[in-house]
Scaffold this active site. Sequence first.
Site, PDB file in Angstrom:
ATOM      1  N   ARG A  37      80.238   5.561  99.511  1.00  0.00           N
ATOM      2  CA  ARG A  37      79.717   5.819 100.851  1.00  0.00           C
ATOM      3  C   ARG A  37      78.915   7.120 100.934  1.00  0.00           C
ATOM      4  O   ARG A  37      77.925   7.195 101.675  1.00  0.00           O
ATOM      5  CB  ARG A  37      80.880   5.882 101.861  1.00  0.00           C
ATOM      6  CG  ARG A  37      81.510   4.562 102.177  1.00  0.00           C
ATOM      7  CD  ARG A  37      82.842   4.724 102.899  1.00  0.00           C
ATOM      8  NE  ARG A  37      82.738   5.306 104.223  1.00  0.00           N
ATOM      9  CZ  ARG A  37      82.600   4.609 105.352  1.00  0.00           C
ATOM     10  NH1 ARG A  37      82.541   3.285 105.301  1.00  0.00           N
ATOM     11  NH2 ARG A  37      82.543   5.206 106.521  1.00  0.00           N
ATOM     12  N   ILE A  90      77.807   4.892 109.498  1.00  0.00           N
ATOM     13  CA  ILE A  90      78.280   4.133 108.343  1.00  0.00           C
ATOM     14  C   ILE A  90      79.579   3.491 108.807  1.00  0.00           C
ATOM     15  O   ILE A  90      80.567   4.188 109.033  1.00  0.00           O
ATOM     16  CB  ILE A  90      78.505   5.038 107.121  1.00  0.00           C
ATOM     17  CG1 ILE A  90      77.213   5.761 106.755  1.00  0.00           C
ATOM     18  CG2 ILE A  90      79.013   4.224 105.938  1.00  0.00           C
ATOM     19  CD1 ILE A  90      77.378   6.768 105.629  1.00  0.00           C
ATOM     20  N   SER A  91      79.566   2.199 108.994  1.00  0.00           N
ATOM     21  CA  SER A  91      80.682   1.521 109.649  1.00  0.00           C
ATOM     22  C   SER A  91      81.978   1.718 108.892  1.00  0.00           C
ATOM     23  O   SER A  91      81.999   1.986 107.681  1.00  0.00           O
ATOM     24  CB  SER A  91      80.379   0.019 109.773  1.00  0.00           C
ATOM     25  OG  SER A  91      79.244  -0.205 110.572  1.00  0.00           O
ATOM     26  N   CYS A  92      83.086   1.584 109.619  1.00  0.00           N
ATOM     27  CA  CYS A  92      84.393   1.748 108.993  1.00  0.00           C
ATOM     28  C   CYS A  92      84.554   0.719 107.877  1.00  0.00           C
ATOM     29  O   CYS A  92      84.122  -0.426 107.988  1.00  0.00           O
ATOM     30  CB  CYS A  92      85.508   1.651 110.019  1.00  0.00           C
ATOM     31  SG  CYS A  92      85.531   0.162 111.011  1.00  0.00           S
TER      32      CYS A  92
END
Length: 372
Positions: A37, A90-92
């Site tokens: 990430r 930045i999505s979970c």
Amino acid sequence: MTQFEERRMRLAEAMEAGGDWPDRSPWIRDAVAALPRHLFAPDRLWCWDGFHYQPADRAEDPELWAAEVYAGPSDPAVTQVMGGRASSSISCQAVVVDMLDALMLQEGHRVLELGTGAGWNASLLGWRAGPGRVVSVEVDAGLAAEARRCLAVAGADVDVQVGDGSLGWPVGAPYDRVISTYAVDRVPWEWVAQTRGGGRIVTPWGRLGHVALTVAEGGGSATGWVQGLAMFMPSRGSEAGLGWSEVRGDGPPQDERPVARELLSLRDDAHLLFAVRVVLPDVVVIMNACDGTAVWAHDGVSSWAMLSASDDEGAAIAHQGGPRRLVEELERARGWWVSEGRPELYDFGMTVEPDQQYVWCRDPVAGSRWPV
């Protein structure tokens, strides 16, 4: 071990403990491990302090920045704030993984992604589908440019285009898979028209859950089941209505009365919360009280309600204002849900046709349905 490796390991272990790695899609865990990430996180992230978003800069506080990138499975890393609201993230990780699992992506599939954002999800799609098999559309030219840079650094061969995601990307159609990273209240027909018969569309719906639709052979419709519950950002420019504080205002409530304590289960029961979203699509329900005892609801215009626990174990107290009686509407919605045997969110589905779309419960033909 670097700070990133340690935090990545903790997040992976938390996913494991929560059962968030899907058995039927083992490739996703490999892709997440190969494409960290932090490669897609800008140097400034945003942290919510309970009232406002505060910057978390990599240069000034690298530990805080890394903690935001690799928070818990259900925690996004906010990458952009506009007008005081989060506008990109930045999505979970748990939700990203769940949606990729629902997509049933295979090697060689042609994929359309709507909402590139930071580019992390696009990179995972490309890892599975293969080089040159993914096109991603982003409305924000600045985000698109940064995503291209991050994807290049990560070695991901993804075509990022600037455009309105609601229109899809007809140049590359038909697609085998279409996935949206932002919530829609209505699924654009263009997405269905640009997906081959038998293809699959996964999108957040109503900012509360995501649905997986299979396009009929011939392309005349798409239908499928709700797959999970999570909060999603809406498409850029679609943030309709006022927020809670604007609707609530400073005046006294127009009405106060006891209600059944069971209505407070909106805080804790995801299935009831989703049913209320279906039955009352314009009502926003918020679990955001400082003492953890209240449920707030508003219609984005002028009506609001607040439910809070009372000292009496058998009741709760409701306050409301505005022309609508939201408390009564919430009670009726819960009454329907109870009378139907408390359906789970997975009992709901959606059908999209050229001139209509609707959500249904348990059966797409014979079940209760609500127009979208």
